[in-house]
Design a protein around this motif. Structure first.
Motif, mmCIF file in Angstrom:
data_model
loop_
_atom_site.group_PDB
_atom_site.id
_atom_site.type_symbol
_atom_site.label_atom_id
_atom_site.label_comp_id
_atom_site.label_asym_id
_atom_site.label_seq_id
_atom_site.Cartn_x
_atom_site.Cartn_y
_atom_site.Cartn_z
ATOM 1 N N SER A 93 -54.008 -35.358 23.455
ATOM 2 C CA SER A 93 -53.414 -34.031 23.340
ATOM 3 C C SER A 93 -54.296 -33.133 22.495
ATOM 4 O O SER A 93 -55.215 -33.600 21.823
ATOM 5 C CB SER A 93 -52.005 -34.092 22.756
ATOM 6 O OG SER A 93 -51.364 -32.847 22.942
ATOM 7 N N ALA A 109 -58.403 -27.637 20.034
ATOM 8 C CA ALA A 109 -58.920 -26.952 21.227
ATOM 9 C C ALA A 109 -59.587 -25.639 20.824
ATOM 10 O O ALA A 109 -59.062 -24.549 21.062
ATOM 11 C CB ALA A 109 -57.793 -26.732 22.232
ATOM 12 N N GLN A 144 -58.254 -27.416 30.484
ATOM 13 C CA GLN A 144 -57.217 -28.323 29.972
ATOM 14 C C GLN A 144 -57.129 -29.593 30.824
ATOM 15 O O GLN A 144 -56.953 -30.693 30.290
ATOM 16 C CB GLN A 144 -55.866 -27.595 29.904
ATOM 17 C CG GLN A 144 -54.791 -28.438 29.226
ATOM 18 C CD GLN A 144 -53.618 -27.611 28.714
ATOM 19 O OE1 GLN A 144 -53.689 -26.385 28.593
ATOM 20 N NE2 GLN A 144 -52.525 -28.280 28.408
ATOM 21 N N VAL A 184 -49.629 -37.472 27.939
ATOM 22 C CA VAL A 184 -50.017 -36.247 27.240
ATOM 23 C C VAL A 184 -48.796 -35.638 26.546
ATOM 24 O O VAL A 184 -47.961 -35.007 27.194
ATOM 25 C CB VAL A 184 -50.609 -35.204 28.219
ATOM 26 C CG1 VAL A 184 -51.172 -34.007 27.457
ATOM 27 C CG2 VAL A 184 -51.692 -35.815 29.087
ATOM 28 N N GLN A 213 -46.173 -26.289 27.914
ATOM 29 C CA GLN A 213 -47.435 -26.775 28.485
ATOM 30 C C GLN A 213 -47.235 -27.666 29.710
ATOM 31 O O GLN A 213 -48.198 -28.192 30.271
ATOM 32 C CB GLN A 213 -48.237 -27.542 27.432
ATOM 33 C CG GLN A 213 -48.736 -26.650 26.314
ATOM 34 C CD GLN A 213 -49.660 -25.568 26.847
ATOM 35 O OE1 GLN A 213 -50.579 -25.835 27.613
ATOM 36 N NE2 GLN A 213 -49.391 -24.334 26.468
HETATM 37 N N1 TRP Z 1 -53.014 -25.440 25.937
HETATM 38 C C1 TRP Z 1 -52.467 -26.204 24.848
HETATM 39 C C2 TRP Z 1 -51.604 -25.280 23.982
HETATM 40 O O1 TRP Z 1 -51.644 -24.110 24.123
HETATM 41 C C3 TRP Z 1 -53.533 -26.842 24.013
HETATM 42 C C4 TRP Z 1 -54.335 -27.806 24.822
HETATM 43 C C5 TRP Z 1 -55.607 -27.638 25.248
HETATM 44 C C6 TRP Z 1 -53.895 -29.069 25.287
HETATM 45 N N2 TRP Z 1 -56.017 -28.714 25.957
HETATM 46 C C7 TRP Z 1 -55.018 -29.608 25.999
HETATM 47 C C8 TRP Z 1 -52.719 -29.793 25.187
HETATM 48 C C9 TRP Z 1 -54.920 -30.848 26.615
HETATM 49 C C10 TRP Z 1 -52.652 -31.028 25.799
HETATM 50 C C11 TRP Z 1 -53.750 -31.561 26.516
HETATM 51 O O2 TRP Z 1 -50.901 -25.763 23.131
#
Ligand code: TRP
Length: 336
Positions: free
Chosen positions: A8, A45, A135, A147, A153
């Motif tokens: 995650s 991230a 992602q 995940v 999400q």
């Molecule tokens: N997009 C997620 C958020 O806004 C953060 C994220 C990026 C994420 N890559 C990921 C979550 C991969 C889980 C798996 O919180």
């Protein structure tokens, strides 16, 4: 059975607050404690963070602060690889490979993009649009099986499954497992202290709406004391609570911090004055958050230590990611 891989990420925005703690960090710590035989990869991230306005001179420290918050909350760094997404270039490489099996129509459905792009969609960046493809790469690069994410999400993880399926189909191999979203508990949805219908957020104009993980004891006590309530005493039944969003929020916060049910909070404080309940809630919040804040401050004062943890995590991540990327390229027919 092969072992589970749990992956995650959290976007690298600074100023973590109580909502982040109860909604994500604390639940993560629990997952890791309960599961002894999984590979855990958890990244900040930062590549996703640049898809919305951000301060370049704060980005690296935001990454460190989130890392510090996870460690301070009790993440076992012997079990979990913590790293910056940008330190593992395989993420972006796999994203590019995935763009060729992702139809625009799938991206056009993404509600987060629509929300963030707003009305002037032509002005939105390509980065924001392709965010969900990155992602998918984040997750599939490690052949993640699970995940953990918030409800918001879920759509992105479903897209990751579709991309995995499209890749497997196109190259006629059962190569990527379809990752399962593990949706974090809705009960831990923490609302603003000033408006029980708005989520607690770092972007709300007033700092009084949230409890930051960097707030000291006096600030926490003040914010809880000033939290909005209605003139009635603390609710003692679910029906009563449901109709009163601010009261419900304070009860939810108490129950999550104390790890007891909301019923038991109501049976203890129902019918009492809010002043009394708020006093108890402030003491509880200070007791639970104080040690986390102290540990975060200690870690942030020694950046070299955090950086060493991030480097170690990135090295482990690349050990797994490298071969998966190589195999993906091989399946796709690249020269190597
Ligand atoms: N997009 C997620 C958020 O806004 C953060 C994220 C990026 C994420 N890559 C990921 C979550 C991969 C889980 C798996 O919180």
């Amino acid at each position: 059975m092969t072992k589970n891989t749990v992956v995650s990420g959290v976007r690298a925005t600074g100023d973590l607050h109580l909502g982040n703690y109860l909604g994500a960090l604390k639940q993560w710590v629990q997952f890791v404690k309960n599961e002894n035989d999984a590979e855990f990869l958890f990244f900040v991230a930062d590549l996703h963070a640049i898809t919305t306005p951000y301060e370049a001179n704060e980005l690296a420290d935001n990454t460190r602060q989130i890392t510090a918050a996870y460690i301070a909350s009790g993440i076992d760094i012997e079990k979990v690889s913590l790293f910056a997404q940008s330190a593992v270039p395989e993420h972006t490489y796999l994203q590019w490979l995935f763009t060729s099996v992702t139809p625009l129509g799938w991206l056009n459905r993404m509600t987060q993009f629509k929300e963030k792009a707003g009305k002037k969609r032509d002005n939105a960046s390509l980065g924001l649009y392709s965010y969900p493809v990155l992602q998918a790469a984040d997750v599939l690069l490690y052949k993640a099986t699970h995940v953990p994410v918030g409800e918001d999400q879920k759509q992105h993880i479903e897209l990751s499954r579709e991309i995995a399926g499209a890749f497997n189909h196109r190259y006629q191999q059962d190569f990527f497992p379809l990752p399962e979203p593990m949706i974090l508990k809705e009960g831990a949805r923490i609302m603003s202290l000033r408006d029980g219908t708005e989520k607690m957020s770092k972007s709300a104009a007033s700092d009084m709406t949230r409890i930051n993980l960097t707030d000291d004891a006096d600030t926490i006590a003040q914010k809880i004391k000033k939290a909005r309530t209605d003139p009635e005493p603390v609710p003692s039944s679910f029906e009563d609570m449901e109709a009163r969003p601010e009261a419900k929020n304070l009860i939810t916060i108490y129950s999550s911090l104390a790890e007891v049910s909301r019923e038991s909070v109501m049976s203890k404080y129902g019918g009492k004055q809010f002043s009394e309940f708020k006093g108890a809630l402030a003491d509880l919040a200070i007791e639970k958050l104080g040690p986390i804040t102290a540990k975060m401050n200690e870690l942030m004062a020694d950046k070299a230590q955090i950086d060493a943890i991030l480097n170690k995590g990135a090295a482990r991540a690349r050990e797994i990611a490298g071969p998966v990327l190589e195999d993906s390229k091989r399946l796709m027919g690249f020269w190597s």
